[in-house]
Design an enzyme around this catalytic site. Structure first.
Site, PDB file in Angstrom:
ATOM      1  N   ASN A  51       0.843  -1.196   0.000  1.00  0.00           N
ATOM      2  CA  ASN A  51       0.000   0.000   0.000  1.00  0.00           C
ATOM      3  C   ASN A  51       0.875   1.242   0.000  1.00  0.00           C
ATOM      4  O   ASN A  51       1.921   1.294   0.657  1.00  0.00           O
ATOM      5  CB  ASN A  51      -1.040   0.009   1.136  1.00  0.00           C
ATOM      6  CG  ASN A  51      -0.471  -0.196   2.528  1.00  0.00           C
ATOM      7  OD1 ASN A  51       0.593  -0.776   2.697  1.00  0.00           O
ATOM      8  ND2 ASN A  51      -1.186   0.279   3.526  1.00  0.00           N
ATOM      9  N   GLU A  53       0.405   5.183   0.549  1.00  0.00           N
ATOM     10  CA  GLU A  53      -0.508   6.234   0.995  1.00  0.00           C
ATOM     11  C   GLU A  53       0.005   7.605   0.564  1.00  0.00           C
ATOM     12  O   GLU A  53       1.149   7.751   0.131  1.00  0.00           O
ATOM     13  CB  GLU A  53      -0.671   6.152   2.526  1.00  0.00           C
ATOM     14  CG  GLU A  53      -1.294   4.830   2.939  1.00  0.00           C
ATOM     15  CD  GLU A  53      -1.534   4.712   4.439  1.00  0.00           C
ATOM     16  OE1 GLU A  53      -1.024   5.552   5.215  1.00  0.00           O
ATOM     17  OE2 GLU A  53      -2.235   3.754   4.825  1.00  0.00           O
ATOM     18  N   CYS A  62      -4.175   0.493  -2.335  1.00  0.00           N
ATOM     19  CA  CYS A  62      -3.989  -0.745  -1.573  1.00  0.00           C
ATOM     20  C   CYS A  62      -2.893  -1.622  -2.192  1.00  0.00           C
ATOM     21  O   CYS A  62      -2.599  -1.536  -3.394  1.00  0.00           O
ATOM     22  CB  CYS A  62      -5.269  -1.570  -1.571  1.00  0.00           C
ATOM     23  SG  CYS A  62      -6.633  -0.853  -0.659  1.00  0.00           S
ATOM     24  N   GLU A  64      -2.959  -4.876  -2.804  1.00  0.00           N
ATOM     25  CA  GLU A  64      -3.423  -5.844  -3.810  1.00  0.00           C
ATOM     26  C   GLU A  64      -3.531  -5.178  -5.180  1.00  0.00           C
ATOM     27  O   GLU A  64      -3.169  -5.756  -6.200  1.00  0.00           O
ATOM     28  CB  GLU A  64      -4.789  -6.410  -3.409  1.00  0.00           C
ATOM     29  CG  GLU A  64      -4.794  -7.167  -2.089  1.00  0.00           C
ATOM     30  CD  GLU A  64      -5.032  -6.273  -0.877  1.00  0.00           C
ATOM     31  OE1 GLU A  64      -4.662  -5.095  -0.903  1.00  0.00           O
ATOM     32  OE2 GLU A  64      -5.591  -6.776   0.104  1.00  0.00           O
ATOM     33  N   CYS A  98     -10.486  -4.151  -3.857  1.00  0.00           N
ATOM     34  CA  CYS A  98      -9.419  -5.029  -4.355  1.00  0.00           C
ATOM     35  C   CYS A  98      -9.971  -6.379  -4.796  1.00  0.00           C
ATOM     36  O   CYS A  98      -9.452  -6.978  -5.745  1.00  0.00           O
ATOM     37  CB  CYS A  98      -8.340  -5.182  -3.289  1.00  0.00           C
ATOM     38  SG  CYS A  98      -7.383  -3.661  -3.093  1.00  0.00           S
TER      39      CYS A  98
HETATM   40  N1  THU Z   1      -5.286  -1.593   2.583  1.00  0.00           N
HETATM   41  C1  THU Z   1      -4.696  -2.425   1.681  1.00  0.00           C
HETATM   42  O1  THU Z   1      -3.568  -2.199   1.242  1.00  0.00           O
HETATM   43  N2  THU Z   1      -5.389  -3.506   1.278  1.00  0.00           N
HETATM   44  C2  THU Z   1      -6.641  -3.832   1.713  1.00  0.00           C
HETATM   45  O2  THU Z   1      -7.239  -4.769   1.194  1.00  0.00           O
HETATM   46  C3  THU Z   1      -7.248  -3.075   2.806  1.00  0.00           C
HETATM   47  C4  THU Z   1      -6.604  -1.786   3.125  1.00  0.00           C
HETATM   48  C5  THU Z   1      -4.540  -0.406   3.007  1.00  0.00           C
HETATM   49  C6  THU Z   1      -5.142   0.899   2.550  1.00  0.00           C
HETATM   50  C7  THU Z   1      -4.605   1.862   3.575  1.00  0.00           C
HETATM   51  O3  THU Z   1      -3.302   2.265   3.154  1.00  0.00           O
HETATM   52  C8  THU Z   1      -4.448   1.028   4.824  1.00  0.00           C
HETATM   53  O4  THU Z   1      -4.499  -0.329   4.409  1.00  0.00           O
HETATM   54  C9  THU Z   1      -5.541   1.272   5.855  1.00  0.00           C
HETATM   55  O5  THU Z   1      -6.795   1.147   5.292  1.00  0.00           O
END
Ligand code: THU
Length: 146
Positions: A51, A53, A62, A64, A98
């Site tokens: 992920n 941000e 995310c 995935e 995702c």
């Molecule tokens: N996140 C993912 O990378 N994958 C998911 O399936 C759920 C959420 C990340 C997004 C964000 O950066 C952090 O987790 C908190 O939501």
């Protein structure tokens, strides 16, 4: 079950290790919730995603989705399994967005879920996203229209 690829077998444990390696590269200073993903292509190659941000929070992507986009950009279209690793006590399943992104390229797929330690859990994409909105081609349509 160990998926067979063009490059030989790939155990779920190896794919989970790839997802954990991807987690270490996450950029998650806002949520402090790093996630790593590893997507196994039919070619035998593994595509990692983390992920990423952003200070403009809604732009965050995310793990995935990062993995799917990296794989598709590399020319892959067919996938055999995905692993998702989180730094939590219990494994965390992928978010709905995702699941839909994965569903574009795989009607069903084992999904290995791993927390910070211990054994992974196995789900399937069909189980996580039943009655999915599928790509039109799968329904025998070339457009959304008819
Ligand atoms: N996140 C993912 O990378 N994958 C998911 O399936 C759920 C959420 C990340 C997004 C964000 O950066 C952090 O987790 C908190 O939501």
């Amino acid at each position: 079950m160990t998926p067979e690829t063009a490059g030989g077998p790939m155990s779920p444990e190896r794919l989970v290790a790839e997802a954990r390696a991807a987690l270490a590269r996450a950029h998650a200073p806002y949520s402090r919730f790093p996630v790593g993903a590893a997507l196994l292509a039919e070619s035998g190659r593994v595509y990692r995603g983390a992920n990423v941000e952003n200070a403009s929070l809604g732009l965050s992507v995310c793990a995935e989705r990062s993995a799917v986009f990296a794989a598709v950009t590399a020319g892959e279209r067919r996938f055999l399994a995905v692993a998702v690793a989180t730094d939590t006590e219990r494994p965390t399943p992928p978010c709905g967005a995702c699941r839909q992104i994965l569903r574009e390229f795989a009607a069903d797929l084992p999904v290995y879920l791993a927390g910070r330690a211990g054994d992974h859990e196995t789900r399937t994409l069909g189980e996580l996203l039943p009655h999915a909105f599928a790509p039109p081609a799968e329904e025998g349509r070339t457009t959304f229209g008819s």
